[in-house]
Design an enzyme around this catalytic site. Sequence first.
Site, PDB file in Angstrom:
ATOM      1  N   ASN A   9       0.867  -1.187   0.000  1.00  0.00           N
ATOM      2  CA  ASN A   9       0.000   0.000   0.000  1.00  0.00           C
ATOM      3  C   ASN A   9       0.899   1.230   0.000  1.00  0.00           C
ATOM      4  OD1 ASN A   9      -1.814   2.033   0.493  1.00  0.00           O
ATOM      5  ND2 ASN A   9      -2.407   1.332   2.539  1.00  0.00           N
ATOM      6  N   TRP A  10       1.060   1.821  -1.195  1.00  0.00           N
ATOM      7  CA  TRP A  10       1.994   2.950  -1.316  1.00  0.00           C
ATOM      8  C   TRP A  10       1.442   4.213  -0.653  1.00  0.00           C
ATOM      9  CZ3 TRP A  10       3.996   2.714  -7.133  1.00  0.00           C
ATOM     10  CH2 TRP A  10       4.665   1.495  -7.326  1.00  0.00           C
ATOM     11  N   LYS A  11       0.156   4.201  -0.310  1.00  0.00           N
ATOM     12  CA  LYS A  11      -0.508   5.398   0.245  1.00  0.00           C
ATOM     13  C   LYS A  11      -0.220   6.602  -0.666  1.00  0.00           C
ATOM     14  CE  LYS A  11      -0.337   3.262   4.748  1.00  0.00           C
ATOM     15  NZ  LYS A  11      -0.276   3.393   6.200  1.00  0.00           N
ATOM     16  N   HIS A  94      -9.698   1.097   4.705  1.00  0.00           N
ATOM     17  CA  HIS A  94      -8.438   1.279   5.445  1.00  0.00           C
ATOM     18  C   HIS A  94      -8.680   2.221   6.628  1.00  0.00           C
ATOM     19  CE1 HIS A  94      -4.373   2.563   6.384  1.00  0.00           C
ATOM     20  NE2 HIS A  94      -3.977   1.439   5.825  1.00  0.00           N
ATOM     21  N   GLU A  96      -7.100   4.630   7.717  1.00  0.00           N
ATOM     22  CA  GLU A  96      -6.931   6.057   7.408  1.00  0.00           C
ATOM     23  C   GLU A  96      -8.178   6.613   6.720  1.00  0.00           C
ATOM     24  OE1 GLU A  96      -3.173   5.561   5.391  1.00  0.00           O
ATOM     25  OE2 GLU A  96      -2.289   5.006   7.322  1.00  0.00           O
ATOM     26  N   GLU A 166      -5.624  -5.069  10.542  1.00  0.00           N
ATOM     27  CA  GLU A 166      -4.618  -4.034  10.773  1.00  0.00           C
ATOM     28  C   GLU A 166      -4.932  -3.307  12.076  1.00  0.00           C
ATOM     29  OE1 GLU A 166      -2.553  -2.783   6.927  1.00  0.00           O
ATOM     30  OE2 GLU A 166      -4.326  -1.544   7.100  1.00  0.00           O
ATOM     31  N   GLY A 172       2.154   2.274  10.806  1.00  0.00           N
ATOM     32  CA  GLY A 172       3.095   3.374  10.648  1.00  0.00           C
ATOM     33  C   GLY A 172       3.784   3.781  11.938  1.00  0.00           C
ATOM     34  N   SER A 211       3.134  -2.107  10.386  1.00  0.00           N
ATOM     35  CA  SER A 211       4.586  -2.158  10.622  1.00  0.00           C
ATOM     36  C   SER A 211       5.198  -3.521  10.306  1.00  0.00           C
ATOM     37  CB  SER A 211       4.919  -1.727  12.061  1.00  0.00           C
ATOM     38  OG  SER A 211       4.508  -0.389  12.278  1.00  0.00           O
ATOM     39  N   GLY A 232       2.750  -1.060   4.317  1.00  0.00           N
ATOM     40  CA  GLY A 232       2.831   0.361   3.972  1.00  0.00           C
ATOM     41  C   GLY A 232       4.276   0.761   3.749  1.00  0.00           C
ATOM     42  N   GLY A 233       4.898   1.320   4.782  1.00  0.00           N
ATOM     43  CA  GLY A 233       6.254   1.888   4.671  1.00  0.00           C
ATOM     44  C   GLY A 233       7.264   0.978   3.994  1.00  0.00           C
TER      45      GLY A 233
HETATM   46  P1  PGA Z   1       2.651   0.288   7.661  1.00  0.00           P
HETATM   47  O1  PGA Z   1       1.212   0.500   6.993  1.00  0.00           O
HETATM   48  O2  PGA Z   1       3.226  -0.991   7.111  1.00  0.00           O
HETATM   49  O3  PGA Z   1       3.451   1.496   7.238  1.00  0.00           O
HETATM   50  O4  PGA Z   1       2.432   0.223   9.148  1.00  0.00           O
HETATM   51  C1  PGA Z   1       0.332  -0.583   6.796  1.00  0.00           C
HETATM   52  C2  PGA Z   1      -0.984  -0.113   6.227  1.00  0.00           C
HETATM   53  O5  PGA Z   1      -1.466   0.954   6.628  1.00  0.00           O
HETATM   54  O6  PGA Z   1      -1.576  -0.794   5.355  1.00  0.00           O
END
Ligand code: PGA
Length: 250
Positions: A9-11, A94, A96, A166, A172, A211, A232-233
């Site tokens: 997930n590149w966000k 998600h 967010e 999640e 994050g 994470s 994500g990251g």
């Molecule tokens: P993260 O994000 O790996 O940076 O914690 C995961 C996500 O929000 O899908």
Amino acid sequence: MPSYLIAGNWKMNLRRDSGRELAAALANVDVGKDVTIAICPPAPYLGELCDACRGTSLAVGAQDLHPAGDGAYTGEWNAEMLKDIGCQYVIVGHSERRAIFGEDDELINQKVQAALASGLRPILCVGETLDQREAEETENVVAAQLEGSLADITAEQMRNVVIAYEPVWAIGTGKTATPEQAEAVHSYIRDWLKRRFGDMSADVIIQYGGSVKADNAAELLGKPNINGALVGGASLKADSFLAICRAAGT
Ligand code: PGA
């Protein structure tokens, strides 16, 4: 046993060139046994990256969609458009989107339905906040999210739904759920799915997200009910993302 799905997930990150380079580094990499790798780039780059990935082993997903058909929804895009350009997956609900954009389970359910109706595989995200975990509400919160987001979904449709557990406090933050904490919720989700959808629930991919990194992926993915990761990251660089994908393949 379900196969593994590792999705990046590149966000709201990367640019045209860096995204293209990353996709090229991931396409056609054989990471071993039954592992599908997907990228979920920002919307402006989706069409181009779908074109670049067509015919390779790398799947492409969107990070969101609007549930309506064509119409007057300035700034939005729908499931048919995503299918049209070659997307296979779409992230839905998600945390967010829930927290920043106020999405609730009813809207998320409409998005799941719209995705399935167009032949996309929704990656449905669920998970509790830190306050909810500390109040021992994790299972209730996750059950309510599943109940609302999967309303009116049939067992046949469920074959195309991916669940991503999640925990919001792990996204994050560098704080990963321990493999035992994650497996406990995954196994709760599997049981919930079994009660709702019957035996097919054994085949549903339940990803862990929050994470996930190269150095914790193997332990998480080694648990029986963890069938992939939503990353994500660590998905923004080929080497860290591929290390996670390889951990699924070993
Ligand atoms: P993260 O994000 O790996 O940076 O914690 C995961 C996500 O929000 O899908």
